[in-house]
Design an enzyme around this catalytic site. Structure first.
Site, PDB file in Angstrom:
ATOM      1  N   ARG A 585       8.931  43.131  -5.726  1.00 20.48           N
ATOM      2  CA  ARG A 585       7.585  42.701  -5.363  1.00 20.48           C
ATOM      3  C   ARG A 585       6.774  42.367  -6.620  1.00 20.48           C
ATOM      4  O   ARG A 585       6.815  43.112  -7.596  1.00 20.48           O
ATOM      5  CB  ARG A 585       6.855  43.808  -4.593  1.00 20.48           C
ATOM      6  CG  ARG A 585       5.520  43.318  -4.005  1.00 20.48           C
ATOM      7  CD  ARG A 585       4.570  44.451  -3.649  1.00 20.48           C
ATOM      8  NE  ARG A 585       5.077  45.420  -2.700  1.00 20.48           N
ATOM      9  CZ  ARG A 585       5.109  45.239  -1.373  1.00 20.48           C
ATOM     10  NH1 ARG A 585       4.692  44.117  -0.844  1.00 20.48           N
ATOM     11  NH2 ARG A 585       5.582  46.192  -0.592  1.00 20.48           N
ATOM     12  N   GLU A 662      10.008  41.139 -19.737  1.00 21.04           N
ATOM     13  CA  GLU A 662      10.982  40.622 -20.691  1.00 21.04           C
ATOM     14  C   GLU A 662      11.911  39.547 -20.145  1.00 21.04           C
ATOM     15  O   GLU A 662      12.449  38.748 -20.915  1.00 21.04           O
ATOM     16  CB  GLU A 662      11.792  41.790 -21.262  1.00 21.04           C
ATOM     17  CG  GLU A 662      10.984  42.522 -22.316  1.00 21.04           C
ATOM     18  CD  GLU A 662      11.386  43.977 -22.476  1.00 21.04           C
ATOM     19  OE1 GLU A 662      11.964  44.302 -23.504  1.00 21.04           O
ATOM     20  OE2 GLU A 662      11.110  44.779 -21.573  1.00 21.04           O
TER      21      GLU A 662
END
Ligand code: MOS
Length: 695
Positions: A585, A662
């Site tokens: 989510r 990242e």
């Protein structure tokens, strides 16, 4: 819905950053901007650094510096306060005469103004005795590092790799390199420190206040509760602000010396290159053996990197090859050379970024070798379970990302052959790469919920918003966990006086902290009900963790780029980039999008520009400012587009989210050089892909 399910009302909405106005109007106070809280004018520190790569400090002659107006003192290894522990040689600043790398802190000038401190530092004469040193990875002796430095097994081996490679109908066998790269957040490292009544207070530009306190307190010989670290606002962090580095120790020692008077220390952009960590160069020897249809039989990823002789850090670039693609025979390894150089550390997606660069370029080479579309090749090599651990994947949607990306990008229109499209003087091509990042979850986070007047709540956790928007996302999580609107919640972060929080790193922050907040809110409701008396509170430490022992939990993505390479100059332009991600989510679409875009930009930057160049004669980085260490600028960026799949992963966190900080940099550089190959037919195996490679 699992037992952990939480409602998502605030979560998923594109809420504006709650601190956006403070930031753009300059009212947000960063580590050097806390004068309003200081009752005495601060001293200003300026670091003097070593000129030899290895040796001894014979004498620090501060006479001229001390004569300079405003200079108060010059601390060196003979005069600085003593540390209780000097085991960590990166952090044992000004404790002995040893020099472990060029650029090491050998003296600290304290003065009434930053200008005096800087001039004083120029006037300090450091007499150094140089010793032979080694600063070059090429040809250096390597060793097998301990798995603790790799973060998982150092080496892995399954099947009969050599025999399978030798027998494979198709073989790819190349070496891929990535250069040294440096974190360059907008706000360089900086801290203010005040030692008073046996307590040290630090305002630090850090990704983890509790981590700084937990690391420095024992070194300083004080109880952890005697070290308060605050980071209300941080001007960017890509890993270098994760663990504390030498300058934080230097300013703490200076504050102890200055007892009662605050000390400020700003690390200059130039000083960041030796002092606050970097991603080391990587050498990836990659061998793939495949069937004629592209299915992988055997895969070997052997990584060679360097570390610093004074502290070990290993860029774990062979790790993603363990889980990314199918194949029965597999070997991964890490070898490291110990050099007399600055101490490496984290930089956005350490390991995954350079490792996936190599693997994803190799996959493109395999696609060309077998004549299979690069998207289709990846789909053909989807593993059924994690090839490394044998565990099932929790939510592996790489194929969905690839197909959705291909559709959005218009991949189907692509000519099969390279060097097929010339538009004026520009060769045009497209490239793709996969992305992945583990769903890291750091244990031990705690949060406190307090009932306020009129149905409002205070939520506190010692997390840090390094510019990601975590403050806003955590507010959304807290509101949903308490079942109230975001306007009903006061969120406090960025202070070790607040409950324990792990570092903003490994894309773990929002998930790990949010889990603690969610569980504290649930516990609060169990303790105090829906209509609590003002003042009641619950503090709890997160108890439920994702089951990474039995499930392979990762996020995935697919990056598509268009590259244009000038036929006469070799200049590379990237007019289009698209990333499609599966990350569970998305808590806040606005701030999440910004993380993905930033990752894509940083990946493009790594593909074309970023390179820290070490001078082997002296052992330092000669590229040590933004004029010589090039990062992508606005003019380098074209049409950037990001999408994510509709996902909720409640096996990862109660919010259903995984990390997003990242993955945007993973695979991106490979997608760029793969597109440049498709444009020109020139295969670039060494980053950055500068113009000369195409001429
Ligand atoms: Mo990131 S390198 O974990 O801050």
């Amino acid at each position: 819905m699992t037992a952990n399910s939480v409602r998502a009302v605030a979560m998923g909405t594109a809420m504006e950053r709650v601190d956006g106005r403070e930031k753009v109007t300059g009212r947000a106070t960063y580590a050097m901007e806390n004068d309003a809280e200081l009752d005495r004018p601060p001293l200003h520190g300026w670091m003097v650094t070593s000129r030899t790569a290895k040796g001894r400090v014979l004498r620090v002659d501060a006479s001229d510096a001390l004569d300079h107006p405003g200079v108060v003192t010059v601390l060196d290894h003979t005069t600085a306060p003593r540390l209780a522990s000097t085991e960590d040689r990166e952090l044992a600043v000004l404790q002995d005469d040893r020099i472990g790398f060029r650029g090491q802190i050998v003296a600290l000038v304290l003065a009434e103004t930053p200008e005096s401190a800087r001039e004083g530092a120029r006037l300090v004469r450091v007499h150094e005795q140089a010793e032979p040193f080694s600063a070059t990875l090429e040809g250096a002796e390597t060793y097998r590092p301990d798995s603790s430095s790799v973060g998982s097994e150092t080496d892995t081996e399954q099947g009969e790799v050599d025999a399978a490679l030798a027998a494979a109908p198709v073989r790819i066998d190349h070496t891929y390199t990535t250069p040294h790269e440096h974190n360059n957040p907008l706000e360089p490292h900086a801290a203010t420190a005040l030692w008073r009544d046996g307590t040290l207070t630090m305002w630090d530009s850090t990704q983890g206040v509790h981590r700084v306190a937990a690391t420095l307190a024992p070194m300083l010989g004080i109880e952890p509760e005697r070290l308060r670290v605050r980071a209300p606002y941080v001007g960017g962090g890509f890993g270098s602000k994760g663990p504390p580095h030498g300058p934080e120790v230097a300013v703490a020692l200076a504050a102890m010396w200055a007892e009662g008077r605050p000390v400020k220390l700003a690390v200059t952009r130039q000083q960041m290159f030796p002092l606050t960590g970097y991603r080391t160069q990587t050498v990836s020897d990659l061998r793939i053996g495949a069937e004629p249809d592209g299915r992988i039989i055997a895969l070997e990823h052997a990584v060679t990197v360097q570390t610093s002789a004074i502290k070990e850090f290993v860029e774990h670039a062979a790790v993603p090859a363990r889980m990314m693609y199918a194949g029965e025979h597999r070997r991964t390894s890490h070898r490291v050379a110990s050099l007399d150089v600055p101490v490496p550390s984290w930089m956005r997606a350490p390991g995954e970024m350079p490792g996936m660069h190599a693997l994803e370029v190799a996959m493109d080479e395999l696609a060309v070798a077998v004549g299979v579309d690069p998207v289709e090749l990846r789909v053909r090599n989807e593993p059924e379970v994690d090839p490394g651990s044998g565990n099932p994947f929790s939510n592996r949607r790489l194929v969905d990302c690839l197909y959705r990306g291909a559709e959005l990008f218009g991949w189907a229109d692509r000519p099969v052959a390279p060097r097929a499209t010339l538009d004026g003087d520009w060769w045009v091509g497209t490239g793709v790469a996969s992305a992945t990042y583990p769903a890291n979850f750091f244990p031990g986070n705690a949060a406190r919920v307090t009932a306020l007047e009129r149905g409002r709540y205070a939520v506190a956790i010692g997390a840090v918003d390094i510019g990601t928007g975590a403050r806003t996302a955590l507010l959304q999580i807290a509101a949903d966990a308490l079942g109230v609107g975001v306007a009903e919640v006061d969120l406090a972060i960025g202070d070790t006086d607040l409950p324990f929080a792990t570092v903003a790193g490994g894309s773990s922050g929002t998930g790990s902290w949010g889990t603690a907040i969610t569980q504290a809110a649930q516990q609060f409701r169990a303790d105090h009900g829906e209509a609590p008396d003002p003042g009641v509170q619950t503090t709890s430490t997160a108890q439920s963790y994702p089951d990474t022992e039995h499930l392979a939990m990762h996020s995935y993505g697919a990056v598509f780029t268009e590259a244009r390479v000038h036929r006469w100059t070799g200049e590379v332009r990237v007019p289009r980039m698209l990333g499609v991600y599966s990350v569970g989510r998305v808590i806040n679409p606005t701030t999440a999008r910004s993380q993905f875009l930033g990752g894509l930009v940083m990946g493009l930057s790594a593909a074309l520009f970023e390179e820290s160049v070490r001078d082997p004669r002296f052992g330092h980085f000669v590229t040590q400012d933004l004029a010589t260490y090039h990062v992508a600028s606005h003019a380098d960026i074209g049409d950037l587009r990001v999408e994510w799949l509709d996902d909720v992963d409640e096996r990862a966190t109660p919010m259903g989210s995984r990390g997003i900080g990242e993955i945007g940099i993973v695979g991106t550089s490979a997608a760029v050089v793969n597109a440049a190959y498709h444009a020109t037919g020139v295969r670039v195996r060494n980053l950055p892909a500068t113009s000369d490679a195409f001429l």
